[in-house]
Design a protein around this motif. Structure first.
Motif, PDB file in Angstrom:
ATOM      1  N   ASP A 124       0.618  -1.292  -0.018  1.00 46.13           N
ATOM      2  CA  ASP A 124       0.057  -0.172  -0.005  1.00 46.13           C
ATOM      3  C   ASP A 124       0.945   1.197   0.027  1.00 46.13           C
ATOM      4  O   ASP A 124       0.770   2.209  -0.775  1.00 46.13           O
ATOM      5  N   MET A 125       2.083   1.262   0.650  1.00 46.85           N
ATOM      6  CA  MET A 125       2.927   2.354   0.946  1.00 46.85           C
ATOM      7  C   MET A 125       3.692   2.608  -0.334  1.00 46.85           C
ATOM      8  O   MET A 125       3.588   3.818  -0.991  1.00 46.85           O
ATOM      9  N   VAL A 126       3.881   1.439  -1.126  1.00 47.47           N
ATOM     10  CA  VAL A 126       4.842   1.783  -2.551  1.00 47.47           C
ATOM     11  C   VAL A 126       3.941   2.189  -3.424  1.00 47.47           C
ATOM     12  O   VAL A 126       4.223   3.183  -4.270  1.00 47.47           O
ATOM     13  N   THR A 127       2.672   1.486  -3.380  1.00 47.50           N
ATOM     14  CA  THR A 127       1.821   1.778  -4.668  1.00 47.50           C
ATOM     15  C   THR A 127       1.298   3.219  -4.329  1.00 47.50           C
ATOM     16  O   THR A 127       0.667   3.905  -5.422  1.00 47.50           O
ATOM     17  N   ALA A 128       1.024   3.827  -3.250  1.00 40.57           N
ATOM     18  CA  ALA A 128       0.577   5.121  -2.981  1.00 40.57           C
ATOM     19  C   ALA A 128       1.623   6.232  -3.437  1.00 40.57           C
ATOM     20  O   ALA A 128       1.363   7.583  -3.306  1.00 40.57           O
ATOM     21  N   SER A 129       2.851   5.786  -3.510  1.00 38.58           N
ATOM     22  CA  SER A 129       3.882   6.820  -3.973  1.00 38.58           C
ATOM     23  C   SER A 129       4.009   7.085  -5.381  1.00 38.58           C
ATOM     24  O   SER A 129       4.372   6.332  -5.987  1.00 38.58           O
ATOM     25  N   PRO A 130       4.014   8.438  -5.633  1.00 37.28           N
ATOM     26  CA  PRO A 130       4.316   8.741  -7.139  1.00 37.28           C
ATOM     27  C   PRO A 130       5.607   8.557  -7.597  1.00 37.28           C
ATOM     28  O   PRO A 130       5.955   8.427  -8.808  1.00 37.28           O
ATOM     29  N   ALA A 131       6.652   8.383  -6.785  1.00 39.93           N
ATOM     30  CA  ALA A 131       7.933   8.294  -6.815  1.00 39.93           C
ATOM     31  C   ALA A 131       8.330   6.683  -7.360  1.00 39.93           C
ATOM     32  O   ALA A 131       9.254   6.484  -7.972  1.00 39.93           O
ATOM     33  N   ALA A 132       7.537   5.728  -6.746  1.00 39.13           N
ATOM     34  CA  ALA A 132       8.070   4.363  -6.874  1.00 39.13           C
ATOM     35  C   ALA A 132       7.508   3.795  -8.146  1.00 39.13           C
ATOM     36  O   ALA A 132       6.423   3.935  -8.691  1.00 39.13           O
ATOM     37  N   ILE A 133       8.451   3.269  -8.947  1.00 36.64           N
ATOM     38  CA  ILE A 133       8.181   2.457 -10.151  1.00 36.64           C
ATOM     39  C   ILE A 133       8.345   0.837 -10.246  1.00 36.64           C
ATOM     40  O   ILE A 133       7.670   0.377 -11.036  1.00 36.64           O
ATOM     41  N   ALA A 134       8.979   0.529  -9.457  1.00 38.13           N
ATOM     42  CA  ALA A 134       9.335  -1.022  -9.334  1.00 38.13           C
ATOM     43  C   ALA A 134       9.940  -1.347  -7.941  1.00 38.13           C
ATOM     44  O   ALA A 134      10.544  -0.941  -7.097  1.00 38.13           O
ATOM     45  N   TYR A 135       9.517  -2.760  -7.563  1.00 39.44           N
ATOM     46  CA  TYR A 135      10.012  -3.273  -6.489  1.00 39.44           C
ATOM     47  C   TYR A 135      10.552  -4.777  -6.952  1.00 39.44           C
ATOM     48  O   TYR A 135       9.921  -5.648  -7.733  1.00 39.44           O
ATOM     49  N   LEU A 136      12.003  -5.107  -6.977  1.00 40.13           N
ATOM     50  CA  LEU A 136      12.501  -6.179  -7.100  1.00 40.13           C
ATOM     51  C   LEU A 136      12.743  -7.067  -6.038  1.00 40.13           C
ATOM     52  O   LEU A 136      13.342  -6.594  -5.039  1.00 40.13           O
ATOM     53  N   CYS A 137      12.618  -8.223  -6.318  1.00 39.17           N
ATOM     54  CA  CYS A 137      13.062  -9.338  -5.162  1.00 39.17           C
ATOM     55  C   CYS A 137      13.285 -10.725  -5.724  1.00 39.17           C
ATOM     56  O   CYS A 137      13.157 -11.080  -6.924  1.00 39.17           O
TER      57      CYS A 137
END
Length: 291
Positions: A211-224
């Motif tokens: 929720d935190m990541v998707t709410a941020s206009p800055a975040a484009i990707a999460y790699l794991c």
């Protein structure tokens, strides 16, 4: 054309999980073969003009002495490296737990790397766990309580080989995302554990972090890494990319080269890792800049 020059180029490896052990045929993990697979990946990476090589955790399967042969191969990389540990990297002698981050050359268990006008947030999914904090540490006790509460709710990811982050770290991630947004910079988050979509392998408390990541206009990707099957999903214009485990299968390798363009992410997969072209939503596109 500007759009055809990658803004950032990363080599990506997940879960080499090397150890001098016989294969686990049930899980199809061939631990000794990982050294040859790592050499193949490094050889390929060294033909590319990479900004960094990222290893998303589980460099070893267990035992401190497994680490040296892996790091020796990674030492032959031309590009700088960003290493972070996974759950297996803490299956070492108890007196070595405190040495894991330093051995991987990390300035801190979670930290920010600034690269080419972008921010990479290295997160620490092992923080609240049954393996990374020493026995008796309050973070290990918190992990026991969290796991018990999750098991009581019959949650799919209530497993001892998963882990979570503290409120302190969650606050730090929120603060770094806000700082990037204010600076007009984009963020790629790196972690060992998937957070989306929900599976039995996701981080404890994955929903809150998603929720935190998707709410941020800055975040484009999460790699794991962590879930060796790999996965790729998109929610609210953020791409969640789970890279396949290198240790799996006797013959097939798994690694990737990720190129970030102004309007898309391209992943050139090798072996079991699929190639992908992931468009960035207009609101997430990188601003053209001429250096």
């Amino acid at each position: 054309m500007t759009t055809d020059t990658p803004r950032l180029k990363l080599g990506i490896i997940a879960d080499p999980q090397y150890a001098d052990l016989d294969p686990n045929t049930r899980l199809n993990r061939h631990f000794r073969h990982s050294l040859a697979k790592l050499r193949e990946a490094v050889t390929r990476f060294n033909t590319q003009d990479l900004d960094a090589v990222v290893v998303l955790g589980d460099l070893i399967d267990r035992d401190w002495e497994s680490l040296a042969p892996v790091l020796e191969i990674l030492d032959t990389l031309d590009a700088p490296r960003i290493l972070l540990p996974g759950n297996h990297d803490f299956l070492v002698e108890p007196d070595r737990l405190a040495d894991v981050h330093a051995a991987l050359g990390m300035p801190a268990p979670y930290h920010e790397v600034r690269l080419k006008g972008l921010r990479l947030l290295v997160t620490d999914g092992n923080e609240i766990s049954l393996f990374a904090p020493p026995v008796g540490d309050r973070k290990r006790l918190e992990a026991e309580q969290r796991l018990a509460a999750m098991k009581a709710r019959d949650m799919a990811n209530a497993n001892t080989w998963n882990a979570g982050i503290s409120d302190l770290q969650a606050g730090w991630i929120a603060e770094r995302l806000a700082a990037a947004e204010q600076a007009g910079e984009k963020v790629i988050l790196l972690g060992h554990y998937p957070i989306y979509p929900p599976t039995d392998h996701v981080l404890w408390g994955a929903e809150d972090l998603t929720d935190m990541v998707t709410a941020s206009p800055a975040a484009i990707a999460y790699l794991c890494g962590h879930d060796h099957r790999g996965n790729c999903a998109e929610r609210d214009d953020v791409h969640f990319i789970n890279f396949c485990g290198m240790v799996d299968t006797e013959q097939d390798n798994a690694f990737a080269i990720l190129s970030l363009f102004d309007d898309r992410i391209e992943i050139e997969g090798h072996g079991r890792e699929p190639s992908r072209r992931l468009p960035l939503a207009p609101a997430k596109a990188l601003k053209n800049h001429h250096s």
